[in-house]
Structures are given as C-alpha cells and as structure tokens.
Write a protein that holds these residues in place. Structure first.
Motif, PDB file in Angstrom:
ATOM      1  N   LEU A   4       0.829  -1.205   0.000  1.00 44.19           N
ATOM      2  CA  LEU A   4       0.000   0.000   0.000  1.00 44.19           C
ATOM      3  C   LEU A   4       0.868   1.261   0.000  1.00 44.19           C
ATOM      4  N   LEU A   5       1.941   1.238   0.774  1.00 48.85           N
ATOM      5  CA  LEU A   5       2.817   2.411   0.839  1.00 48.85           C
ATOM      6  C   LEU A   5       3.556   2.621  -0.484  1.00 48.85           C
ATOM      7  N   ARG A   6       3.965   1.549  -1.132  1.00 49.63           N
ATOM      8  CA  ARG A   6       4.626   1.702  -2.444  1.00 49.63           C
ATOM      9  C   ARG A   6       3.647   2.248  -3.484  1.00 49.63           C
ATOM     10  N   ARG A   7       2.412   1.802  -3.415  1.00 47.15           N
ATOM     11  CA  ARG A   7       1.386   2.334  -4.325  1.00 47.15           C
ATOM     12  C   ARG A   7       1.153   3.813  -4.035  1.00 47.15           C
ATOM     13  N   ALA A   8       1.102   4.163  -2.763  1.00 42.48           N
ATOM     14  CA  ALA A   8       0.930   5.567  -2.378  1.00 42.48           C
ATOM     15  C   ALA A   8       2.098   6.408  -2.904  1.00 42.48           C
ATOM     16  N   ALA A   9       3.299   5.872  -2.827  1.00 48.61           N
ATOM     17  CA  ALA A   9       4.469   6.597  -3.327  1.00 48.61           C
ATOM     18  C   ALA A   9       4.335   6.865  -4.822  1.00 48.61           C
ATOM     19  N   ARG A  10       3.865   5.870  -5.571  1.00 47.90           N
ATOM     20  CA  ARG A  10       3.652   6.072  -7.016  1.00 47.90           C
ATOM     21  C   ARG A  10       2.619   7.165  -7.263  1.00 47.90           C
ATOM     22  N   LEU A  11       1.547   7.154  -6.470  1.00 44.26           N
ATOM     23  CA  LEU A  11       0.527   8.194  -6.623  1.00 44.26           C
ATOM     24  C   LEU A  11       1.095   9.574  -6.294  1.00 44.26           C
ATOM     25  N   LEU A  12       1.938   9.648  -5.290  1.00 42.10           N
ATOM     26  CA  LEU A  12       2.571  10.927  -4.954  1.00 42.10           C
ATOM     27  C   LEU A  12       3.449  11.409  -6.104  1.00 42.10           C
ATOM     28  N   GLU A  13       4.137  10.485  -6.755  1.00 40.96           N
ATOM     29  CA  GLU A  13       5.026  10.835  -7.864  1.00 40.96           C
ATOM     30  C   GLU A  13       4.252  11.227  -9.118  1.00 40.96           C
TER      31      GLU A  13
END
Length: 67
Positions: free
Chosen positions: A10-19
């Motif tokens: 979930l955190l890696r997906r969130a990081a992609r969304l932030l990017e």
C-alpha cells in the motif's frame, strides 16, 4: 508478516501516486486504505524516511534534473 507485506504494498502504491498525480495527500491516504491522514503520514515516514509531502517534492525535483 502478512499484514506487514500488505502495508508495504500500500505504501509503495501511495508513493507512485505521490510521484505521478497531483492528488492531495489525504486522498492518497484514503485510496491506500488509511482514512486517517495522520496515521498514513506516520507509517509513510517510518517506511520511506520522508513525509509524503517531502517525498513528492523530492520526486518532482529528480524529474526536473533528469530532463
């Protein structure tokens, strides 16, 4: 261990969304299954060593440098 794996995904997906998106951090938190933005930011900082906003700022800066 299973719960930690899910949180990391979930955190890696969130990081992609932030990017890749301009979504507010609170919206990204909700999409990551963490409706409390404070809890999300705490978990994110523990995992990446940066707050979500700092992570987004650095990601944006590295894209400018690559151009």
């Amino acid at each position: 261990e299973g719960r930690g794996y899910v949180l990391r995904r979930l955190l890696r997906r969130a990081a992609r969304l932030l990017e890749q998106s301009g979504l507010p951090v609170s919206e990204i938190a909700e999409q990551s299954g963490m409706p409390d933005p404070y809890y999300f930011s705490t978990r994110f900082r523990k995992f990446f060593g940066l707050s979500p906003r700092e992570y987004r700022r650095r990601a944006a800066g590295s894209r400018v440098e690559e151009s």
